[in-house]
Design a protein around this motif. Structure first.
Motif, mmCIF file in Angstrom:
data_model
loop_
_atom_site.group_PDB
_atom_site.id
_atom_site.type_symbol
_atom_site.label_atom_id
_atom_site.label_comp_id
_atom_site.label_asym_id
_atom_site.label_seq_id
_atom_site.Cartn_x
_atom_site.Cartn_y
_atom_site.Cartn_z
ATOM 1 N N LYS A 180 32.179 -30.970 -9.559
ATOM 2 C CA LYS A 180 33.381 -30.827 -8.726
ATOM 3 C C LYS A 180 33.087 -30.005 -7.482
ATOM 4 C CE LYS A 180 36.779 -31.280 -12.457
ATOM 5 N NZ LYS A 180 37.846 -30.588 -13.235
ATOM 6 N N GLU A 181 32.304 -28.932 -7.660
ATOM 7 C CA GLU A 181 31.963 -28.096 -6.511
ATOM 8 C C GLU A 181 31.134 -28.874 -5.493
ATOM 9 O OE1 GLU A 181 30.019 -24.716 -8.128
ATOM 10 O OE2 GLU A 181 31.878 -23.669 -8.673
ATOM 11 N N GLU A 182 30.185 -29.677 -5.975
ATOM 12 C CA GLU A 182 29.370 -30.485 -5.072
ATOM 13 C C GLU A 182 30.223 -31.515 -4.344
ATOM 14 O OE1 GLU A 182 26.331 -32.130 -7.473
ATOM 15 O OE2 GLU A 182 25.218 -30.241 -7.704
ATOM 16 N N GLU A 183 31.190 -32.082 -5.062
ATOM 17 C CA GLU A 183 32.081 -33.065 -4.442
ATOM 18 C C GLU A 183 32.931 -32.419 -3.356
ATOM 19 O OE1 GLU A 183 35.600 -36.229 -5.732
ATOM 20 O OE2 GLU A 183 34.516 -35.070 -7.246
ATOM 21 N N GLU A 184 33.439 -31.222 -3.630
ATOM 22 C CA GLU A 184 34.249 -30.516 -2.639
ATOM 23 C C GLU A 184 33.414 -30.137 -1.423
ATOM 24 O OE1 GLU A 184 35.859 -27.244 -4.757
ATOM 25 O OE2 GLU A 184 37.335 -28.443 -5.865
ATOM 26 N N ASN A 185 32.187 -29.685 -1.652
ATOM 27 C CA ASN A 185 31.306 -29.336 -0.539
ATOM 28 C C ASN A 185 30.976 -30.559 0.303
ATOM 29 O OD1 ASN A 185 31.243 -26.676 -1.350
ATOM 30 N ND2 ASN A 185 29.381 -26.922 -2.588
ATOM 31 N N SER A 186 30.804 -31.701 -0.357
ATOM 32 C CA SER A 186 30.506 -32.941 0.361
ATOM 33 C C SER A 186 31.673 -33.349 1.249
ATOM 34 C CB SER A 186 30.184 -34.045 -0.646
ATOM 35 O OG SER A 186 29.987 -35.276 0.005
ATOM 36 N N CYS A 187 32.890 -33.185 0.758
ATOM 37 C CA CYS A 187 34.082 -33.513 1.547
ATOM 38 C C CYS A 187 34.182 -32.615 2.769
ATOM 39 C CB CYS A 187 35.333 -33.374 0.687
ATOM 40 S SG CYS A 187 35.471 -34.636 -0.600
ATOM 41 N N CYS A 188 33.844 -31.356 2.614
ATOM 42 C CA CYS A 188 33.896 -30.417 3.738
ATOM 43 C C CYS A 188 32.903 -30.818 4.825
ATOM 44 C CB CYS A 188 33.596 -29.000 3.253
ATOM 45 S SG CYS A 188 34.912 -28.303 2.222
ATOM 46 N N VAL A 189 31.725 -31.254 4.429
ATOM 47 C CA VAL A 189 30.706 -31.676 5.398
ATOM 48 C C VAL A 189 31.180 -32.894 6.166
ATOM 49 C CG1 VAL A 189 28.383 -32.619 5.634
ATOM 50 C CG2 VAL A 189 28.801 -30.678 4.111
ATOM 51 N N VAL A 190 31.801 -33.846 5.463
ATOM 52 C CA VAL A 190 32.320 -35.054 6.119
ATOM 53 C C VAL A 190 33.397 -34.687 7.123
ATOM 54 C CG1 VAL A 190 33.602 -37.187 5.743
ATOM 55 C CG2 VAL A 190 31.734 -36.568 4.212
ATOM 56 N N ASP A 191 34.287 -33.778 6.754
ATOM 57 C CA ASP A 191 35.356 -33.366 7.662
ATOM 58 C C ASP A 191 34.790 -32.693 8.900
ATOM 59 O OD1 ASP A 191 37.177 -34.374 5.930
ATOM 60 O OD2 ASP A 191 37.659 -32.450 4.966
ATOM 61 N N LEU A 192 33.792 -31.867 8.754
ATOM 62 C CA LEU A 192 33.186 -31.190 9.899
ATOM 63 C C LEU A 192 32.522 -32.192 10.833
ATOM 64 C CD1 LEU A 192 31.625 -28.056 8.168
ATOM 65 C CD2 LEU A 192 33.589 -28.103 9.724
ATOM 66 N N ASN A 193 31.853 -33.173 10.289
ATOM 67 C CA ASN A 193 31.212 -34.200 11.115
ATOM 68 C C ASN A 193 32.254 -35.012 11.884
ATOM 69 O OD1 ASN A 193 28.699 -33.421 10.279
ATOM 70 N ND2 ASN A 193 28.584 -34.928 8.611
ATOM 71 N N LEU A 194 33.371 -35.306 11.222
ATOM 72 C CA LEU A 194 34.433 -36.067 11.885
ATOM 73 C C LEU A 194 35.023 -35.266 13.034
ATOM 74 C CD1 LEU A 194 36.268 -38.537 12.003
ATOM 75 C CD2 LEU A 194 37.754 -37.432 10.306
ATOM 76 N N ASP A 195 35.254 -33.990 12.842
ATOM 77 C CA ASP A 195 35.780 -33.139 13.910
ATOM 78 C C ASP A 195 34.815 -33.093 15.083
ATOM 79 O OD1 ASP A 195 37.987 -32.623 12.408
ATOM 80 O OD2 ASP A 195 37.265 -30.695 11.615
ATOM 81 N N ALA A 196 33.540 -33.044 14.780
ATOM 82 C CA ALA A 196 32.540 -32.987 15.857
ATOM 83 C C ALA A 196 32.562 -34.268 16.672
ATOM 84 C CB ALA A 196 31.151 -32.755 15.265
ATOM 85 N N ARG A 197 32.674 -35.425 16.000
ATOM 86 C CA ARG A 197 32.699 -36.695 16.728
ATOM 87 C C ARG A 197 33.958 -36.817 17.583
ATOM 88 N NH1 ARG A 197 30.710 -38.691 11.770
ATOM 89 N NH2 ARG A 197 32.758 -39.521 11.215
ATOM 90 N N LEU A 198 35.079 -36.354 17.079
ATOM 91 C CA LEU A 198 36.323 -36.412 17.836
ATOM 92 C C LEU A 198 36.227 -35.556 19.092
ATOM 93 C CD1 LEU A 198 38.963 -36.262 14.956
ATOM 94 C CD2 LEU A 198 38.425 -38.219 16.418
ATOM 95 N N ASN A 199 35.618 -34.408 18.984
ATOM 96 C CA ASN A 199 35.458 -33.537 20.150
ATOM 97 C C ASN A 199 34.594 -34.193 21.214
ATOM 98 O OD1 ASN A 199 37.025 -31.517 19.044
ATOM 99 N ND2 ASN A 199 35.267 -30.480 18.064
ATOM 100 N N VAL A 200 33.548 -34.881 20.790
ATOM 101 C CA VAL A 200 32.664 -35.557 21.740
ATOM 102 C C VAL A 200 33.414 -36.678 22.443
ATOM 103 C CG1 VAL A 200 30.618 -37.010 21.942
ATOM 104 C CG2 VAL A 200 30.569 -34.960 20.517
#
Length: 203
Positions: A180-200
């Motif tokens: 569960k912890e790995e799954e939650e960490n994976s979701c956080c990484v995806v969200d950060l990448n999405l925010d970065a692409r939106l900013n670009v």
């Protein structure tokens, strides 16, 4: 000169009598430990399990009206056996006073054999009854000891099985938490990448 020590089974752990002097050293379960007793010491340490007069080993204690108990120890004798050795009080209705042989005489020994008998390894009828009584008591005690050991082994096996089951459940729970912890960490990484692409894109 080298002296070879006798094995424990050849010596009584109570009085140090050797098997050569007592003919037989009995292996007996006593006070939760394996002990080695000569015939005399075995009987003296198991008063109440046999009649000290006729040496019958009890399967069950005789009923009250068929027995007399020693005044000083747990020894129980058949009333018919003990009456010739007991004394009565002025009150005829009172219970006769009985002292077992060992309480009546502190030097008394249940098993006495002559040097000739030791050499020939023969005994008289009385000594045979004494030996038989001691052997029966030893056999019963060892059987009970073996049963207790089996019960203890089974109990420990059950406890070990329960412990293994709990350990397995704990490991499964830990694995689930880690997943569960790995799954939650994976979701956080995806969200950060999405925010970065939106900013670009906005720039």
């Amino acid at each position: 000169m080298n002296h070879t020590s006798q094995p424990p089974s050849a010596t009584c752990t109570s009085c140090a009598t050797t098997q050569r002097l007592s003919l037989i050293i009995h292996n007996v379960r006593y006070l939760a430990h394996n002990r080695y007793f000569c015939t005399n010491c075995l009987l003296k340490n198991h008063h109440g399990l046999f009649c000290p007069i006729c040496f019958q080993v009890y399967h069950d204690s005789p009923p009250p009206h068929h027995r007399l108990m020693c005044l000083r120890c747990p020894s129980i004798a058949h009333r018919s056996c003990a009456l010739p050795f007991s004394t009565t009080t002025a009150n005829a209705a009172s219970v006769p006073v009985f002292l077992c042989p060992t309480c009546a005489d502190h030097k008394f020994s249940y098993f006495n054999i002559s040097a000739a008998d030791r050499i020939s390894r023969t005994v008289d009828d009385k000594s045979f009854k004494v030996l038989a009584a001691a052997s029966r008591i030893a056999a019963v005690s060892m059987s009970k000891g073996a049963a207790a050991a089996r019960f203890e082994a089974e109990r420990r096996a059950v406890e070990a099985a329960v412990a293994r089951k709990r350990a397995k459940e704990a490991m499964e729970e830990l694995t689930s938490i880690q997943a569960k912890e790995e799954e939650e960490n994976s979701c956080c990484v995806v969200d950060l990448n999405l925010d970065a692409r939106l900013n670009v894109t906005e720039e």
